[in-house]
Motif scaffolding. Structure first.
Motif, PDB file in Angstrom:
ATOM      1  N   GLY A  41     -23.934   8.726  -2.939  1.00 25.90           N
ATOM      2  CA  GLY A  41     -25.093   9.375  -2.340  1.00 25.90           C
ATOM      3  C   GLY A  41     -26.432   8.957  -2.909  1.00 25.90           C
ATOM      4  O   GLY A  41     -27.448   9.559  -2.571  1.00 25.90           O
ATOM      5  N   ALA A  42     -26.464   7.934  -3.764  1.00 27.84           N
ATOM      6  CA  ALA A  42     -27.748   7.431  -4.262  1.00 27.84           C
ATOM      7  C   ALA A  42     -28.489   6.732  -3.121  1.00 27.84           C
ATOM      8  O   ALA A  42     -27.895   6.024  -2.311  1.00 27.84           O
ATOM      9  CB  ALA A  42     -27.539   6.461  -5.414  1.00 27.84           C
ATOM     10  N   VAL A  43     -29.795   6.939  -3.039  1.00 25.12           N
ATOM     11  CA  VAL A  43     -30.615   6.316  -2.005  1.00 25.12           C
ATOM     12  C   VAL A  43     -31.052   4.935  -2.483  1.00 25.12           C
ATOM     13  O   VAL A  43     -31.710   4.803  -3.512  1.00 25.12           O
ATOM     14  CB  VAL A  43     -31.846   7.184  -1.688  1.00 25.12           C
ATOM     15  CG1 VAL A  43     -32.705   6.516  -0.615  1.00 25.12           C
ATOM     16  CG2 VAL A  43     -31.420   8.578  -1.236  1.00 25.12           C
ATOM     17  N   VAL A  44     -30.676   3.908  -1.733  1.00 24.85           N
ATOM     18  CA  VAL A  44     -31.010   2.528  -2.084  1.00 24.85           C
ATOM     19  C   VAL A  44     -31.914   1.960  -0.992  1.00 24.85           C
ATOM     20  O   VAL A  44     -31.612   2.061   0.193  1.00 24.85           O
ATOM     21  CB  VAL A  44     -29.744   1.663  -2.222  1.00 24.85           C
ATOM     22  CG1 VAL A  44     -30.102   0.276  -2.762  1.00 24.85           C
ATOM     23  CG2 VAL A  44     -28.716   2.333  -3.129  1.00 24.85           C
ATOM     24  N   ARG A  45     -33.025   1.363  -1.397  1.00 24.29           N
ATOM     25  CA  ARG A  45     -33.992   0.811  -0.451  1.00 24.29           C
ATOM     26  C   ARG A  45     -34.272  -0.655  -0.761  1.00 24.29           C
ATOM     27  O   ARG A  45     -34.382  -1.029  -1.927  1.00 24.29           O
ATOM     28  CB  ARG A  45     -35.326   1.566  -0.511  1.00 24.29           C
ATOM     29  CG  ARG A  45     -35.278   3.009  -0.061  1.00 24.29           C
ATOM     30  CD  ARG A  45     -36.641   3.647  -0.263  1.00 24.29           C
ATOM     31  NE  ARG A  45     -36.692   5.032   0.164  1.00 24.29           N
ATOM     32  CZ  ARG A  45     -37.060   5.446   1.368  1.00 24.29           C
ATOM     33  NH1 ARG A  45     -37.430   4.564   2.271  1.00 24.29           N
ATOM     34  NH2 ARG A  45     -37.083   6.736   1.674  1.00 24.29           N
ATOM     35  N   THR A  46     -34.415  -1.444   0.296  1.00 21.47           N
ATOM     36  CA  THR A  46     -35.017  -2.764   0.195  1.00 21.47           C
ATOM     37  C   THR A  46     -36.426  -2.609   0.753  1.00 21.47           C
ATOM     38  O   THR A  46     -36.630  -2.522   1.967  1.00 21.47           O
ATOM     39  CB  THR A  46     -34.221  -3.815   0.987  1.00 21.47           C
ATOM     40  OG1 THR A  46     -32.880  -3.857   0.492  1.00 21.47           O
ATOM     41  CG2 THR A  46     -34.844  -5.193   0.839  1.00 21.47           C
ATOM     42  N   VAL A  52     -32.896   1.198   4.306  1.00 21.75           N
ATOM     43  CA  VAL A  52     -32.435   2.245   3.401  1.00 21.75           C
ATOM     44  C   VAL A  52     -30.963   2.519   3.681  1.00 21.75           C
ATOM     45  O   VAL A  52     -30.507   2.460   4.830  1.00 21.75           O
ATOM     46  CB  VAL A  52     -33.267   3.536   3.560  1.00 21.75           C
ATOM     47  CG1 VAL A  52     -33.224   4.049   4.987  1.00 21.75           C
ATOM     48  CG2 VAL A  52     -32.819   4.612   2.597  1.00 21.75           C
ATOM     49  N   THR A  53     -30.200   2.779   2.631  1.00 26.00           N
ATOM     50  CA  THR A  53     -28.794   3.125   2.772  1.00 26.00           C
ATOM     51  C   THR A  53     -28.405   4.046   1.621  1.00 26.00           C
ATOM     52  O   THR A  53     -29.196   4.292   0.701  1.00 26.00           O
ATOM     53  CB  THR A  53     -27.911   1.860   2.783  1.00 26.00           C
ATOM     54  OG1 THR A  53     -26.568   2.223   3.127  1.00 26.00           O
ATOM     55  CG2 THR A  53     -27.913   1.171   1.425  1.00 26.00           C
ATOM     56  N   LEU A  54     -27.178   4.570   1.672  1.00 26.86           N
ATOM     57  CA  LEU A  54     -26.646   5.424   0.618  1.00 26.86           C
ATOM     58  C   LEU A  54     -25.438   4.764  -0.007  1.00 26.86           C
ATOM     59  O   LEU A  54     -24.652   4.090   0.679  1.00 26.86           O
ATOM     60  CB  LEU A  54     -26.249   6.794   1.182  1.00 26.86           C
ATOM     61  CG  LEU A  54     -27.340   7.637   1.825  1.00 26.86           C
ATOM     62  CD1 LEU A  54     -26.735   8.915   2.400  1.00 26.86           C
ATOM     63  CD2 LEU A  54     -28.425   7.977   0.826  1.00 26.86           C
ATOM     64  N   SER A  55     -25.263   4.940  -1.296  1.00 32.00           N
ATOM     65  CA  SER A  55     -24.060   4.436  -1.949  1.00 32.00           C
ATOM     66  C   SER A  55     -22.860   5.285  -1.524  1.00 32.00           C
ATOM     67  O   SER A  55     -22.977   6.492  -1.307  1.00 32.00           O
ATOM     68  CB  SER A  55     -24.215   4.457  -3.467  1.00 32.00           C
ATOM     69  OG  SER A  55     -24.500   5.783  -3.922  1.00 32.00           O
ATOM     70  N   LEU A 233     -35.751  13.129  11.807  1.00 32.80           N
ATOM     71  CA  LEU A 233     -35.342  13.542  13.144  1.00 32.80           C
ATOM     72  C   LEU A 233     -34.524  12.435  13.796  1.00 32.80           C
ATOM     73  O   LEU A 233     -33.499  12.681  14.417  1.00 32.80           O
ATOM     74  CB  LEU A 233     -36.580  13.876  13.977  1.00 32.80           C
ATOM     75  CG  LEU A 233     -36.359  14.444  15.372  1.00 32.80           C
ATOM     76  CD1 LEU A 233     -35.573  15.736  15.309  1.00 32.80           C
ATOM     77  CD2 LEU A 233     -37.689  14.670  16.081  1.00 32.80           C
ATOM     78  N   VAL A 234     -34.998  11.203  13.637  1.00 33.08           N
ATOM     79  CA  VAL A 234     -34.196  10.026  13.941  1.00 33.08           C
ATOM     80  C   VAL A 234     -33.551   9.590  12.625  1.00 33.08           C
ATOM     81  O   VAL A 234     -34.244   9.428  11.621  1.00 33.08           O
ATOM     82  CB  VAL A 234     -35.061   8.884  14.505  1.00 33.08           C
ATOM     83  CG1 VAL A 234     -34.237   7.619  14.681  1.00 33.08           C
ATOM     84  CG2 VAL A 234     -35.696   9.307  15.817  1.00 33.08           C
ATOM     85  N   PRO A 235     -32.225   9.435  12.564  1.00 31.68           N
ATOM     86  CA  PRO A 235     -31.578   9.068  11.294  1.00 31.68           C
ATOM     87  C   PRO A 235     -32.223   7.837  10.666  1.00 31.68           C
ATOM     88  O   PRO A 235     -32.633   6.907  11.367  1.00 31.68           O
ATOM     89  CB  PRO A 235     -30.118   8.797  11.704  1.00 31.68           C
ATOM     90  CG  PRO A 235     -29.927   9.623  12.939  1.00 31.68           C
ATOM     91  CD  PRO A 235     -31.242   9.601  13.653  1.00 31.68           C
ATOM     92  N   ALA A 236     -32.329   7.840   9.336  1.00 30.53           N
ATOM     93  CA  ALA A 236     -33.002   6.752   8.629  1.00 30.53           C
ATOM     94  C   ALA A 236     -32.129   5.511   8.515  1.00 30.53           C
ATOM     95  O   ALA A 236     -32.644   4.402   8.386  1.00 30.53           O
ATOM     96  CB  ALA A 236     -33.420   7.217   7.238  1.00 30.53           C
ATOM     97  N   SER A 237     -30.813   5.659   8.546  1.00 31.25           N
ATOM     98  CA  SER A 237     -29.922   4.519   8.367  1.00 31.25           C
ATOM     99  C   SER A 237     -28.564   4.847   8.965  1.00 31.25           C
ATOM    100  O   SER A 237     -28.277   5.991   9.335  1.00 31.25           O
ATOM    101  CB  SER A 237     -29.770   4.177   6.880  1.00 31.25           C
ATOM    102  OG  SER A 237     -29.192   5.267   6.182  1.00 31.25           O
ATOM    103  N   VAL A 238     -27.727   3.825   9.049  1.00 32.88           N
ATOM    104  CA  VAL A 238     -26.365   3.980   9.564  1.00 32.88           C
ATOM    105  C   VAL A 238     -25.388   3.994   8.398  1.00 32.88           C
ATOM    106  O   VAL A 238     -25.383   3.073   7.578  1.00 32.88           O
ATOM    107  CB  VAL A 238     -26.015   2.842  10.542  1.00 32.88           C
ATOM    108  CG1 VAL A 238     -24.573   2.963  11.001  1.00 32.88           C
ATOM    109  CG2 VAL A 238     -26.957   2.858  11.745  1.00 32.88           C
ATOM    110  N   GLN A 239     -24.587   5.049   8.312  1.00 27.40           N
ATOM    111  CA  GLN A 239     -23.551   5.181   7.284  1.00 27.40           C
ATOM    112  C   GLN A 239     -22.219   5.440   7.981  1.00 27.40           C
ATOM    113  O   GLN A 239     -22.121   6.331   8.824  1.00 27.40           O
ATOM    114  CB  GLN A 239     -23.866   6.347   6.345  1.00 27.40           C
ATOM    115  CG  GLN A 239     -25.266   6.363   5.793  1.00 27.40           C
ATOM    116  CD  GLN A 239     -25.509   5.244   4.815  1.00 27.40           C
ATOM    117  OE1 GLN A 239     -24.600   4.820   4.109  1.00 27.40           O
ATOM    118  NE2 GLN A 239     -26.742   4.768   4.751  1.00 27.40           N
TER     119      GLN A 239
END
Length: 428
Positions: A41-46, A52-55, A233-239
């Motif tokens: 659940g760590a937030v990782v950004r380029t 952006v994604t989550l571990s 509101l719009v998801p930030a990334s795809v998990q």
């Protein structure tokens, strides 16, 4: 003229698609651990690519289809030190691992609103600060404005919890711009201190406060600064699979209880989200006060600050498609609140607000010699507000009704750094 603008956008999109096909792409991947244990659940950004994604449960993360270039990978998780590494991608997979030390003190922040690209706060020369929704929960107050009041240079215009609005550098109302996910909120809060900003505080993921000249990229009404509230509101990334969060809390001063829940499901390049949040607060309790009713002339007592109650409810749903070359996302929310406006005893007012919002975010990552990314963001808001003043008997004496429908659209073309300079060209 309109056809010319449309053709220009189509040419840029076509150029981006052709360049993407001919350029060698790779991945950035790695793990996030602490004391040799994986962190999920760590937030990782380029940062430079706004990715952006989550571990995952093994602490692993991955960014696909990354073009050659220099990038900053940033990782953050509450309770741990933040991590930041600068890397170079040159045609082969790059592994970037992070080992975070336990640290309950808030670490470095990422600000997404002050520049065209997200940056760590320490890399900004402007005065800007960011807060996550979780961090704001530790501050007193029921509204998002009250929870930001400990930021240097930020105060609160208070007229009851719901009507609270940020004051930046001593300025408020039309001199401080309020944004929701980078777009204007379409409300009436700049016209009168009784009007609330229609954002449910427990639905917030992050708030950026900009106090410097960089706020000008959002146009006029930013003399004091701007506050950009991000709700995903719009998801930030795809998990892949199911992810979610839950919140439940309260306070005894106003017998308030509040909560929020959101569930996301991702598969392939698609992400779906559904969420609910709300709170229910009664009048603030105060020391017993005696007052004289101006109509009856009788003495009366109260141990509450009248008309300081507030009730909110927020339901939202969103969808995101992101294949790392282009993305398309839509979101919808329905917000309702009922709150009181305190006044000289016993005169009080009740306000009711309803807002329906539709939001669109889409774009393409370009790879020609000048353009880097083309973004289009838009929203449509249907806002209504009823004001119901009351006399000393509690009877409503009149009703003022407002209705406001707004459409906002912002087109941004971001260019690659040129001799150290970066920026964008846009229309609003």
């Amino acid at each position: 003229m309109k056809l010319l603008r449309i053709y220009t956008v189509m040419i840029l999109l076509s150029c981006g698609a052709v360049c993407a096909q001919t350029e060698t792409r790779t991945t950035i991947h790695g793990t996030v651990t602490s004391e040799s244990q994986p962190l999920a659940g760590a937030v990782v950004r380029t940062l430079e690519l706004n990715l952006v994604t989550l571990s995952d449960k093994n602490g692993a993360y991955e960014f696909k289809n990354i073009p050659p270039g220099n990038y900053t990978v940033f990782v953050r998780m509450i309770g741990y030190e933040t991590g930041k590494k600068e890397i170079q991608v040159a045609g082969k997979s790059v592994r970037v691992d992070f080992s975070l030390a336990v640290n309950p003190i808030k670490g470095e922040e990422v600000v997404v609103s002050a520049t065209p690209y997200a940056k760590a706060a320490d890399d900004l020369f402007q005065s800007a600060e960011s807060r996550t929704g979780d961090e704001m929960l530790s501050n007193p107050g029921s509204s998002f404005a009250e929870r930001l009041s400990d930021i240097p240079g930020v105060d609160v215009r208070w007229n009851g919890s719901s009507a609270a609005r940020p004051i930046i550098r001593g300025l408020s109302d039309e001199r401080v711009l309020m944004l929701e996910n980078g777009l204007r909120t379409g409300d009436l809060s700049t016209f009168d201190p009784a009007h609330a900003v229609p954002i449910e505080p427990n639905s917030i993921d992050q708030v950026d406060v900009i106090r410097g000249p960089s706020s000008i990229i959002y146009g006029p009404n930013t003399l004091g600064g701007l506050v950009n509230v991000m709700t995903d509101l719009v998801p930030a990334s795809v998990q892949d699979g199911f992810t979610g969060r839950g919140l439940l809390g309260g306070n005894s001063v106003s017998s308030e209880y509040f909560g929020a829940a959101r569930v996301n499901y991702g598969t392939g390049d698609n992400e779906f989200s559904l969420g609910f949040s709300g709170n229910h607060g009664l009048n603030l309790r105060v020391p017993t006060t005696t007052y004289t009713d101006p109509i009856s002339g009788k003495l009366d007592t109260t141990d509450e600050a009248p008309a300081t109650y507030h009730k909110t409810a927020n339901l939202n749903a969103g969808y995101l498609y992101d294949n790392h070359d282009e993305w398309f996302g839509v979101g919808f929310k329905d917000f309702a609140t009922t709150y009181g406006i305190p006044g000289p005893l016993p005169y009080v007012s009740k306000l009711e607000i309803d807002k329906t919002l539709g939001e669109l975010h889409t774009g393409i990552r370009l790879n020609n010699s000048f353009a880097k990314e083309l973004r289009l963001s838009a929203n449509y808001s249907d806002f209504s507000q009823d004001e119901l003043p009351a006399d000393s008997t509690g009877n409503e004496t009149q009703g003022n009704m407002f209705d406001k429908k707004t459409f906002n659209a912002m087109l941004q073309l971001l260019h690659k750094p040129v001799s150290g300079f970066e920026g964008m060209i846009g229309l609003w």
